[in-house]
Every structure is written in structure tokens, then in C-alpha cells.
Motif scaffolding. Structure first.
Motif, short mmCIF file in Angstrom:
data_model
loop_
_atom_site.label_atom_id
_atom_site.label_comp_id
_atom_site.label_asym_id
_atom_site.label_seq_id
_atom_site.Cartn_x
_atom_site.Cartn_y
_atom_site.Cartn_z
N VAL A 120 37.14 59.11 38.57
CA VAL A 120 37.55 60.20 39.48
C VAL A 120 38.43 61.22 38.76
N LEU A 165 30.50 54.74 43.81
CA LEU A 165 30.13 54.66 45.23
C LEU A 165 28.62 54.61 45.39
N ARG A 166 27.92 55.46 44.65
CA ARG A 166 26.46 55.48 44.73
C ARG A 166 25.86 54.20 44.17
N HIS A 186 19.50 59.79 44.13
CA HIS A 186 19.81 59.50 45.53
C HIS A 186 18.61 58.97 46.29
N ARG A 229 37.26 52.67 38.16
CA ARG A 229 37.05 53.41 39.40
C ARG A 229 37.94 54.65 39.44
N ARG A 268 32.01 61.47 39.32
CA ARG A 268 33.09 61.25 40.29
C ARG A 268 32.67 60.30 41.41
N THR A 269 31.40 60.30 41.75
CA THR A 269 30.93 59.44 42.85
C THR A 269 30.00 58.34 42.34
#
Length: 386
Positions: free
Chosen positions: A11, A255-256, A337, A7, A251-252
């Protein structure tokens, strides 16, 4: 400091603000020619960067970051997920080798196997993805150099017994390649399970916004040198803007991925209860026939799964359901998305064919209750024509 988690690595890896005027993200190098200050300098063979196609700080930042996620010594970025399959296989085999592939392999990968490998003098054979160690051992011969796994299958979502298959392959002196696009480095530790060549379509969760085609081949040691040399020799390169977008997407990614996972469960649990659904193909649900393998090997599930619909349902009924969905696009790919739906059409030679309609769904990042309401309305439309 203790070793960084995936994680945290997702980032921070690839950043070099100290060497970039304090700017967190690496610059996007649009480069072909790289100039030297003199002919003497040009003659040196020790330059870090020789030509834009071979590598730049932009490609180095992304490839190093993905290698960090997988725990491998190197990762090569290539123009697509299919290209990653082709490079991972072709770099590791030679003429007269035999390679074993699961019969449920990604469709474009199957076309590569059936069209390209025979022209390269490589014999490809397909095996039942639910084969056990004894069965795989019987298929391996003196020419077998590579065993390929894809778990779960990209349309039918059966789980392979990675421990048994990888152990058997290695015992017989074969390399193991794995398409890990569904599991991602966050949910399946391919290197930790002994995979030699890790393949991922970064088009999916790493890029994450349905606007980049990119693939990754991660490996270590001598195998990594083979793959790096092969991709350079083939002139394979990714455009600098796509490299940057993939690094930014990374980077995300976690989360996604988690949101997609949660939305997927929300939809799958409802779908599983519908009378039109003969079978739910979501490895994270207890009803999945190989749920125990998923639970043993994976730490999560992405938002991609299939349902088997009653074959008596007509085209018109299925179309009424899907064509009028407001939040699900009709199309291939996934990991972006937006939510997607498609009917699967596949060629299989070994596994038992099903007469059911195979509908693949991808849960994106929308509100889960709104996605479910959209599907409920779709099923009501379908029922009116059934």
C-alpha cells in the motif's frame, strides 16, 4: 517502528508525498531526453537520471516497491513476464554453460529455451519436475550454472520440492531461478527459500486488470548487478503509463489475490466431486499429490488450477460447456478481475503423458455462487452431449 508487513508495503511503498507536493502517487514521467544546465554539468557521471530508458522516478517507485515485497536489494521491470524469464536466465549464464529446466515450464518460456539458448551457445536440459535431490544432483555437471524451478507447473500444477532442489543446486555451486507468478510475493517467500533470481509476470496479480504487460526480475547482491546491467545493455524498458498502472494495481493486489483464492476453492471443491473430472490439480486441496509441499512452502493459493476431464468427452461436448459460459472468458493469461477458462495444449517430453483433457480455470473476482452456477449450467450442457 517494527518492520512493515507485505500487506502494508504493498500500500505504501513507492509513495513520496513529501517530495511531490503532498500527492500520494508518484508522477508519470514521460521522458527520453534529460537536459542539463551546462556542458560541465553534462560531463558529470553522478546523475541519478541520465536517460528515460535507463530510469525515471516512475520506474524507480515501482521497482523499489516490488523489491520491498520480495525482500531483495533490486528489482528490474521489463516489458513482459516472458521477457523476465529471458532476462533472468540470459543475465546469469554464458556460452558453454548448462541450465536445467522443469519439463512442465510455462509454454512460452519453453519456446525461448528451445529457440534462443542454443543460438547463444547455452545447453538447456529438461528434468522431471518431481525429481528429488539425488536425481537433480546426478544431472548437474561441471558446466551447470543455473537450476530453474517453477512451482506449481503452470498447466499441470505439480509442486516441486523447493527445499531439496535449492539446497542441492547451491551445494553444487549453481544459481537458482524461480518463476513465482502463481505464488506471488504474498504467498511464497522465494528469497527466504534461497532463490537467487525471482521471476514474476506482473501482468497477473500485481497489475491485476488485464490491461498491462509487464515482468519483474528480483534479486540481490552481485546477481542483481548482473541483471540490472544486462537489461540496461539490452535497451529493455517499460512505458511510463504501464509502470504507473502496475504500481496502482499493486495497492490492491493482496485483496484481489485473496478473493481470487477464495473463489478458486469454491469452484474447485465442487468440480472435484463431478464424475467427469478424473483429477483435480489444485495444490491447496488435500487430494493434490504434493499437497504437503504446498502446505510446507506456501501461505496461500491463487485462483488458478486445472482439471483433467475424461478423454471420452467429445470436442462438441466441451465446446457446449465452455462456449456458452456467461462469466468465464475463453483465453490465456490470468490474475485479472475476470474469470477465464481454456483447454491446455502442451509439449512434454519427460513426465507421463495423460490422455485426459486438461482444462485450466482461473477464478476472478465475481460473486462465487454466480461463478459456480455458471459452471454447473456448463456441465449440464456437456452431459447432454456425452
Amino acid at each position: 517502528m517494527t518492520q512493515k508487513s507485505k500487506r502494508t508495503r504493498s500500500v505504501h511503498d513507492g509513495m513520496n508525498p513529501g517530495g511531490n507536493h503532498g500527492i500520494p502517487n508518484p508522477p508519470v514521467y514521460h521522458a527520453s531526453t534529460i537536459l542539463r544546465s551546462s556542458m560541465a554539468e553534462h560531463r558529470k557521471k553522478t546523475h541519478r537520471y541520465d536517460y528515460g530508458r535507463i530510469g525515471t522516478p516512475t520506474s524507480e517507485a515501482l521497482e523499489g516497491a516490488v523489491a520491498g515485497l520480495y525482500g531483495t536489494s533490486d528489482t528490474v521491470a521489463v516489458p513482459s513476464g516472458l521477457c523476465a524469464i529471458a532476462c533472468g536466465v540470459l543475465a546469469a549464464v554464458k556460452t558453454q554453460d548448462n541450465v536445467l529446466f522443469p519439463d512442465t515450464i510455462y509454454g512460452s518460456g519453453r519456446r525461448f529455451i528451445e529457440y534462443v539458448l542454443p543460438r547463444s551457445g547455452v545447453e538447456a536440459r529438461f528434468y522431471d519436475p518431481l525429481i528429488d535431490a539425488k536425481g537433480l544432483d546426478a544431472l548437474i555437471n561441471e558446466h551447470t550454472s543455473l537450476v530453474y524451478i517453477e512451482t506449481p507447473g503452470s498447466l499441470t500444477f505439480e509442486m516441486q520440492d523447493t527445499k531439496a532442489l535449492i539446497g542441492t543446486a547451491h551445494d553444487r555451486g549453481c544459481l537458482v531461478a524461480c518463476d513465482n507468478t502463481w505464488g506471488t510475493p504474498f504467498y511464497f517467500d522465494a528469497a527466504g527459500h534461497g532463490v537467487d533470481i525471482i521471476i514474476e509476470a506482473g501482468t497477473k496479480y500485481i497489475s491485476g486488470h488485464s490491461d498491462v504487460n509487464i515482468g519483474f526480475v528480483a534479486s540481490s547482491g552481485d546477481v542483481a548487478q548482473l541483471i540490472r546491467r544486462y537489461t540496461v545493455a539490452m535497451g529493455l524498458t517499460v512505458g511510463p503509463d504501464d509502470l504507473y498502472l502496475a504500481l496502482r494495481g499493486m495497492r490492491t493486489a493482496l485483496l484481489r489475490l485473496k478473493q481470487s483464492e477464495n473463489n478458486g476453492y469454491h469452484l474447485a471443491r465442487w468440480l472435484e466431486e463431478q464424475p467427469e473430472v478424473l483429477e483435480m490439480r489444485h495444490p491447496g486441496l488435500e487430494s493434490h499429490p504434493q499437497h504437503n509441499l504446498w502446505k510446507r512452502d506456501f501461505s496461500g493459493a491463487c485462483g488458478l488450477f486445472s482439471i483433467y476431464l475424461d478423454p471420452a468427452i467429445s470436442d462438441a461436448a466441451v465446446d457446449a460447456m465452455a462456449d456458452n459460459l456467461s462469466l468465464f472468458g475463453i483465453g490465456a493469461s490470468w490474475g485479472g478481475h475476470e474469470s477465464l477458462i481454456m483447454e491446455a495444449h502442451f509439449k512434454r517430453g519427460i513426465i507421463k503423458k495423460t490422455d485426459a483433457r486438461v482444462i485450466r480455470l482461473y477464478a476472478g473476482l465475481e460473486d462465487p455462487d454466480e461463478l459456480l452456477d455458471d459452471l454447473k449450467a456448463g456441465f449440464e450442457r456437456m452431459r447432454k452431449l456425452t
